[in-house]
Design an enzyme around this catalytic site. Structure first.
Site, PDB file in Angstrom:
ATOM      1  N   HIS A  14     -54.064 -68.732  60.457  1.00 10.35           N
ATOM      2  CA  HIS A  14     -53.859 -67.274  61.314  1.00 10.35           C
ATOM      3  C   HIS A  14     -52.933 -67.387  62.305  1.00 10.35           C
ATOM      4  O   HIS A  14     -52.773 -67.822  63.047  1.00 10.35           O
ATOM      5  CB  HIS A  14     -55.466 -67.059  62.076  1.00 10.35           C
ATOM      6  N   HIS A  16     -49.366 -64.696  64.025  1.00 14.02           N
ATOM      7  CA  HIS A  16     -48.696 -63.479  64.173  1.00 14.02           C
ATOM      8  C   HIS A  16     -47.388 -63.804  64.172  1.00 14.02           C
ATOM      9  O   HIS A  16     -46.593 -64.490  65.020  1.00 14.02           O
ATOM     10  CB  HIS A  16     -49.211 -62.823  65.460  1.00 14.02           C
ATOM     11  N   LYS A 100     -57.806 -58.009  56.551  1.00 14.75           N
ATOM     12  CA  LYS A 100     -58.304 -58.305  57.904  1.00 14.75           C
ATOM     13  C   LYS A 100     -59.095 -56.960  58.444  1.00 14.75           C
ATOM     14  O   LYS A 100     -58.682 -55.958  58.516  1.00 14.75           O
ATOM     15  CB  LYS A 100     -57.222 -58.564  58.681  1.00 14.75           C
ATOM     16  N   HIS A 137     -61.800 -59.888  63.010  1.00 15.22           N
ATOM     17  CA  HIS A 137     -61.775 -59.968  64.754  1.00 15.22           C
ATOM     18  C   HIS A 137     -63.050 -59.696  65.079  1.00 15.22           C
ATOM     19  O   HIS A 137     -63.339 -58.445  65.053  1.00 15.22           O
ATOM     20  CB  HIS A 137     -60.457 -59.198  64.971  1.00 15.22           C
ATOM     21  N   HIS A 175     -60.771 -66.820  65.128  1.00 16.66           N
ATOM     22  CA  HIS A 175     -60.510 -67.485  66.480  1.00 16.66           C
ATOM     23  C   HIS A 175     -61.709 -67.331  67.313  1.00 16.66           C
ATOM     24  O   HIS A 175     -62.007 -66.340  68.320  1.00 16.66           O
ATOM     25  CB  HIS A 175     -59.229 -66.565  67.352  1.00 16.66           C
ATOM     26  N   ASP A 248     -53.679 -68.452  65.801  1.00 21.59           N
ATOM     27  CA  ASP A 248     -53.459 -67.224  66.507  1.00 21.59           C
ATOM     28  C   ASP A 248     -52.167 -67.223  67.366  1.00 21.59           C
ATOM     29  O   ASP A 248     -52.213 -66.431  68.370  1.00 21.59           O
ATOM     30  CB  ASP A 248     -54.653 -66.629  67.342  1.00 21.59           C
TER      31      ASP A 248
HETATM   32  O1  DOR Z   1     -54.404 -62.416  71.887  1.00 20.79           O
HETATM   33  C1  DOR Z   1     -54.268 -61.865  70.844  1.00 20.79           C
HETATM   34  N1  DOR Z   1     -52.918 -61.579  70.446  1.00 20.79           N
HETATM   35  N2  DOR Z   1     -55.211 -61.476  70.196  1.00 20.79           N
HETATM   36  C2  DOR Z   1     -55.388 -60.665  68.974  1.00 20.79           C
HETATM   37  O2  DOR Z   1     -56.305 -60.512  68.463  1.00 20.79           O
HETATM   38  C3  DOR Z   1     -54.093 -60.132  68.739  1.00 20.79           C
HETATM   39  C4  DOR Z   1     -52.644 -60.856  69.065  1.00 20.79           C
HETATM   40  C5  DOR Z   1     -51.572 -59.953  69.118  1.00 20.79           C
HETATM   41  O3  DOR Z   1     -51.085 -59.555  67.982  1.00 20.79           O
HETATM   42  O4  DOR Z   1     -50.829 -60.101  70.229  1.00 20.79           O
HETATM   43 ZN    ZN Z   2     -54.839 -62.908  65.956  1.00 16.81          ZN
END
Ligand code: DOR
Ligand code: ZN
Length: 344
Positions: A14, A16, A100, A137, A175, A248
């Site tokens: 997971h 980004h 997702k 989520h 998460h 995450d």
């Molecule tokens: O803390 C987070 N940041 N939680 C999420 O679900 C998304 C992520 C983000 O894309 O910034």
């Molecule tokens: Zn995330």
């Protein structure tokens, strides 16, 4: 005392990676630590089609340093209008590893998310049929539910019912942050698993609020009380194949974090494995780090484990106050402190 450990190269289930200049700035950190990563689709606009995902995958590959040994695994952002044939075709073509579910407005770039799970039941039924994992989520967004209770309420209102209706759906509760989530995952079948972040294993809500408001410790789901952190540590280090690594890592520009309305997300990619190693070491469970980091995820996703290995050594590993990359100043998790493990 164990001072070095060698494990199979881990994967991040997971992450980004963002897009554009931020992707250029952060991709190398994940590619250095991990063999593969499940890449979140919450771009703006979101990744909702196989064509979007294939193009995004190409941009990720182009952003990697030459010689990287890293494979991005792509996901589809579900909306109220997602079509089950499109999802199934993208999965069959090897473009979508998973899909997702963001409840609409739960977190960063989730405005196009699902307003009611009922709207996507045909998609979820199809995913169950074809064995495609649903990544969740798990927070309700109702204004009357306290932010610290949103995960627990999501389990009661949504997840328990969903799994009762679709008992064979492969589902990753992403998460997780609460003992209620651990209980839910433990009591479900082998088709239900969870990712756990390094920050939820290492900090509780005090890190965000004691001595001043600390935006770099703010993420969603928000860190909870200590008793929840302890439940997560127990689950992660238990050896159960239901729990695996998902950082995450969610970078935001510093001005977006240090703001009157700061963005949620902790940038932990640069020291992720070292963070997890600290937790497993403190729990006397270094022998279980490889399962959590490198074996349980591939097993759940039906993928081979990585052949390469990585060695960690116990030695002081100072973390800078910030990292300058690609024109951005990013504050990493553990900024200004030191870790006790280092990847060799
Ligand atoms: O803390 C987070 N940041 N939680 C999420 O679900 C998304 C992520 C983000 O894309 O910034
Ligand atoms: Zn995330």
């Amino acid at each position: 005392m164990t001072d070095t450990i060698t494990i199979r190269r881990p994967d991040d289930w997971h992450v980004h990676l963002r897009d554009g200049a931020m992707l250029q700035a952060v991709a190398a950190f994940t590619a250095k630590q991990f063999g593969r990563a499940i890449v979140m689709p919450n771009l703006s606009p979101p990744v909702t089609s196989a064509a979007d995902a294939a193009a995004y995958r190409d941009r990720i590959m182009a952003a990697l340093p030459t010689g990287s040994d890293f494979t991005p695994l792509m996901t589809c952002y579900l909306t109220d209008d997602t079509d089950s044939d499109d999802i199934a075709a993208g999965h069959a073509a090897g473009i979508f590893t998973a899909a997702k579910l963001y409840p609409a407005n739960a977190t960063t770039n989730s405005a196009h998310g699902v307003t009611d799970v009922a709207h996507i039941m045909p998609v979820l039924e199809r995913m169950q049929q074809i064995g495609m994992p649903l990544l969740v989520h798990g927070e309700v967004t109702d204004g009357d539910i306290d932010i610290f209770d949103r995960e627990a309420v999501f389990i009661e209102r949504i997840l328990e019912k969903l799994i009762a209706k679709l008992p064979d759906l492969k589902l990753v509760f992403e998460h997780i942050t609460t003992e209620q989530a651990v209980r839910f995952v433990d009591s479900a079948g082998p088709n239900v698993a969870a990712t756990i972040t390094p920050h939820h294993l290492l900090i509780n809500r005090n890190a965000m609020l004691v001595g001043g408001i600390r935006p770099h410790a703010y993420c969603l789901p928000v860190a909870k009380r200590e008793l929840h952190r302890l439940a997560l540590r127990k689950a992660a280090t238990s050896g159960s194949p239901k729990y695996f690594l998902g950082t995450d890592s969610a970078p935001h520009e510093i001005h977006a974090k240090e703001s009157a309305c700061g963005c949620a997300g902790i940038f932990n990619a640069p020291y992720a494995l070292e963070s997890y190693a600290a937790v497993f070491d403190e729990e006397g469970a270094l022998d279980r780090l490889e399962g959590f980091a490198s074996l349980h995820g591939p097993k759940f996703y039906g993928l081979p484990v990585n052949e390469a290995t990585v060695r960690l050594e116990r030695r002081e590993n100072p973390v800078p106050d910030d990292i300058q990359s690609g024109g951005f100043k990013l504050v990493p998790f553990h900024a200004g402190s030191a870790l006790e493990w280092q990847i060799l």
